[in-house]
Design a protein around this motif. Structure first.
Motif, PDB file in Angstrom:
ATOM      1  N   LYS A 259      23.025  37.548  45.758  1.00 10.11           N
ATOM      2  CA  LYS A 259      23.088  36.388  46.651  1.00 10.11           C
ATOM      3  C   LYS A 259      23.950  36.648  47.885  1.00 10.11           C
ATOM      4  O   LYS A 259      24.035  35.812  48.779  1.00 10.11           O
ATOM      5  N   ALA A 260      24.628  37.797  47.939  1.00  5.31           N
ATOM      6  CA  ALA A 260      25.493  38.107  49.079  1.00  5.31           C
ATOM      7  C   ALA A 260      24.691  38.279  50.368  1.00  5.31           C
ATOM      8  O   ALA A 260      25.178  37.994  51.459  1.00  5.31           O
ATOM      9  N   THR A 261      23.457  38.744  50.249  1.00  3.58           N
ATOM     10  CA  THR A 261      22.623  38.969  51.427  1.00  3.58           C
ATOM     11  C   THR A 261      22.064  37.652  51.954  1.00  3.58           C
ATOM     12  O   THR A 261      21.521  36.848  51.188  1.00  3.58           O
ATOM     13  N   THR A 262      22.192  37.454  53.251  1.00  3.35           N
ATOM     14  CA  THR A 262      21.645  36.257  53.895  1.00  3.35           C
ATOM     15  C   THR A 262      20.527  36.654  54.850  1.00  3.35           C
ATOM     16  O   THR A 262      20.375  37.826  55.217  1.00  3.35           O
ATOM     17  N   LEU A 263      19.780  35.672  55.289  1.00  2.00           N
ATOM     18  CA  LEU A 263      18.700  35.919  56.242  1.00  2.00           C
ATOM     19  C   LEU A 263      19.256  36.475  57.558  1.00  2.00           C
ATOM     20  O   LEU A 263      18.650  37.356  58.179  1.00  2.00           O
ATOM     21  N   VAL A 264      20.429  36.000  57.957  1.00  2.00           N
ATOM     22  CA  VAL A 264      21.059  36.500  59.191  1.00  2.00           C
ATOM     23  C   VAL A 264      21.477  37.959  59.032  1.00  2.00           C
ATOM     24  O   VAL A 264      21.409  38.742  59.983  1.00  2.00           O
ATOM     25  N   ASP A 265      21.886  38.356  57.825  1.00  2.00           N
ATOM     26  CA  ASP A 265      22.188  39.771  57.574  1.00  2.00           C
ATOM     27  C   ASP A 265      20.963  40.631  57.859  1.00  2.00           C
ATOM     28  O   ASP A 265      21.054  41.701  58.473  1.00  2.00           O
ATOM     29  N   VAL A 266      19.813  40.169  57.402  1.00  2.00           N
ATOM     30  CA  VAL A 266      18.569  40.911  57.610  1.00  2.00           C
ATOM     31  C   VAL A 266      18.235  40.970  59.099  1.00  2.00           C
ATOM     32  O   VAL A 266      17.835  42.014  59.622  1.00  2.00           O
ATOM     33  N   LEU A 267      18.441  39.853  59.786  1.00  2.00           N
ATOM     34  CA  LEU A 267      18.216  39.813  61.235  1.00  2.00           C
ATOM     35  C   LEU A 267      19.087  40.829  61.949  1.00  2.00           C
ATOM     36  O   LEU A 267      18.611  41.588  62.803  1.00  2.00           O
ATOM     37  N   ASN A 268      20.361  40.880  61.576  1.00  2.00           N
ATOM     38  CA  ASN A 268      21.281  41.819  62.215  1.00  2.00           C
ATOM     39  C   ASN A 268      20.875  43.269  61.960  1.00  2.00           C
ATOM     40  O   ASN A 268      20.979  44.122  62.843  1.00  2.00           O
ATOM     41  N   CYS A 269      20.403  43.545  60.754  1.00  2.00           N
ATOM     42  CA  CYS A 269      19.928  44.904  60.445  1.00  2.00           C
ATOM     43  C   CYS A 269      18.740  45.271  61.336  1.00  2.00           C
ATOM     44  O   CYS A 269      18.638  46.405  61.821  1.00  2.00           O
ATOM     45  N   CYS A 270      17.865  44.325  61.555  1.00  2.00           N
ATOM     46  CA  CYS A 270      16.691  44.566  62.406  1.00  2.00           C
ATOM     47  C   CYS A 270      17.098  44.799  63.858  1.00  2.00           C
ATOM     48  O   CYS A 270      16.393  45.467  64.622  1.00  2.00           O
ATOM     49  N   LYS A 271      18.241  44.240  64.228  1.00  2.00           N
ATOM     50  CA  LYS A 271      18.776  44.429  65.589  1.00  2.00           C
ATOM     51  C   LYS A 271      19.553  45.735  65.719  1.00  2.00           C
ATOM     52  O   LYS A 271      19.995  46.092  66.809  1.00  2.00           O
ATOM     53  N   GLY A 272      19.739  46.431  64.604  1.00  2.00           N
ATOM     54  CA  GLY A 272      20.468  47.690  64.631  1.00  2.00           C
ATOM     55  C   GLY A 272      21.954  47.556  64.449  1.00  2.00           C
ATOM     56  O   GLY A 272      22.724  48.485  64.715  1.00  2.00           O
ATOM     57  N   LYS A 273      22.382  46.401  63.984  1.00  2.00           N
ATOM     58  CA  LYS A 273      23.803  46.215  63.688  1.00  2.00           C
ATOM     59  C   LYS A 273      23.930  45.575  62.315  1.00  2.00           C
ATOM     60  O   LYS A 273      23.030  44.907  61.827  1.00  2.00           O
TER      61      LYS A 273
END
Length: 305
Positions: free
Chosen positions: A264-278
């Motif tokens: 549950k630690a992973t959030t949708l915003v975490d995934v967004l940031n990964c897609c942005k390269g950060k």
């Protein structure tokens, strides 16, 4: 931004940046919805290998991302949340396993896939919760040292009584919290429901179930069954996912305590940031580590795992 807007931005970015997103079944629904593939850890690793994308984002925990990297070393693999570990995978280390191998010479070391890459380097064969029984039956050795989950090991031992098992105390601290009393309470509240549990639950709970199986096995059983009510004895998100998939059926929780905080630690915003390269963390494994750790996975694959 709304959830839907974040999801749309993720879909745009993953297409633009040639990214494949994997989401373990325990992830939240909004993450499952933007994933290219969802399922259990090993199934995702195999799917990642066939995906044409150069970059893979794993929405899960560390050992899952490591397994993806082992099977697809040429790809850039990112764990969506650096802090997302697995208590069971981290319970044992190489020193302990080497000591056990000295104590039990000649035993085949069978490692649940929920182990670190380092631990896999000193094991003979890897198994998943769905393939463990099938693989152990095929092993030439009659002496099995099963790590790290003694509950899954006990389940396999019961299915393969012709072999001699040594189990080491360890396992999933979340599944292990479920008690026989929880089963009694759930059965009393939902007398017409079938009980479906994961073999990471303690034997006293598994023995009372109508079906014992992996996460994917539980989901498939519930979807295909002509029954209408089910008590779900694994991570609580599975009951939610099944309710969406089967709106004509009812799903109940075996225990409100079946929540994996690491998942549950992973959030949708975490995934967004990964897609942005950060954000997130790129998984780096040496060629030698991959070579040594992958041996036990290769044996699993050769035996039909």
């Amino acid at each position: 931004m709304t959830v839907q807007e974040v999801q749309e931005e993720i879909r745009r970015l993953k297409k633009e940046n040639d990214i494949c997103i994997l989401a373990h079944s325990y992830q939240a629904k909004e993450i499952i919805e933007i994933a290219d593939f969802s399922g259990d850890s090993y199934a995702l690793s195999k799917l990642a290998k066939t995906a044409p994308n150069k970059t893979v984002i794993m929405c899960g925990v560390r050992f899952m991302a490591e397994t993806v990297k082992m099977l697809s070393p040429e790809k850039k693999v990112i764990l969506s949340k650096s802090e997302a570990g697995c208590p069971m995978a981290e319970q044992m280390d190489v020193e302990l396993i080497n000591q056990l191998k000295e104590m039990y010479p000649g035993y085949t070391v069978v490692a649940y896939i929920n182990t670190t890459t380092e631990l896999k380097t000193v094991c003979d064969v890897c198994v998943t919760s769905s393939s463990a029984v099938k693989i152990v039956k095929q092993l030439e050795s009659d002496n099995i040292l099963f790590i790290p989950d003694c509950n899954l090991g006990a389940y396999v031992q019961k299915q393969v009584p012709e072999k001699n098992f040594k189990l080491v105390h360890g396992g999933c601290p979340i599944h292990a919290t479920v008690t026989k009393r929880d089963v009694e309470k759930a059965r009393a509240a939902h007398p017409n429901a079938e009980l479906l549990v994961h073999p990471e639950c303690i034997p006293a709970v598994a023995e009372l179930a109508d079906y014992v199986g992996s996460t994917s096995g539980i989901m498939e059983y519930a979807k295909k069954s002509n029954k209408k009510e089910f008590i779900i004895g694994t991570e609580n998100s599975i009951a939610e996912h099944l309710q969406y998939a089967c709106p004509d059926k009812d799903f109940y929780l075996l225990s409100t305590g079946l929540v994996c905080k690491n998942m549950k630690a992973t959030t949708l915003v975490d995934v967004l940031n990964c897609c942005k390269g950060k954000g997130g963390e790129e998984i780096i494994l040496s060629d030698e580590t991959i070579k040594q750790a992958k041996k036990c996975i290769d044996v699993m694959i050769s035996l039909g795992g």
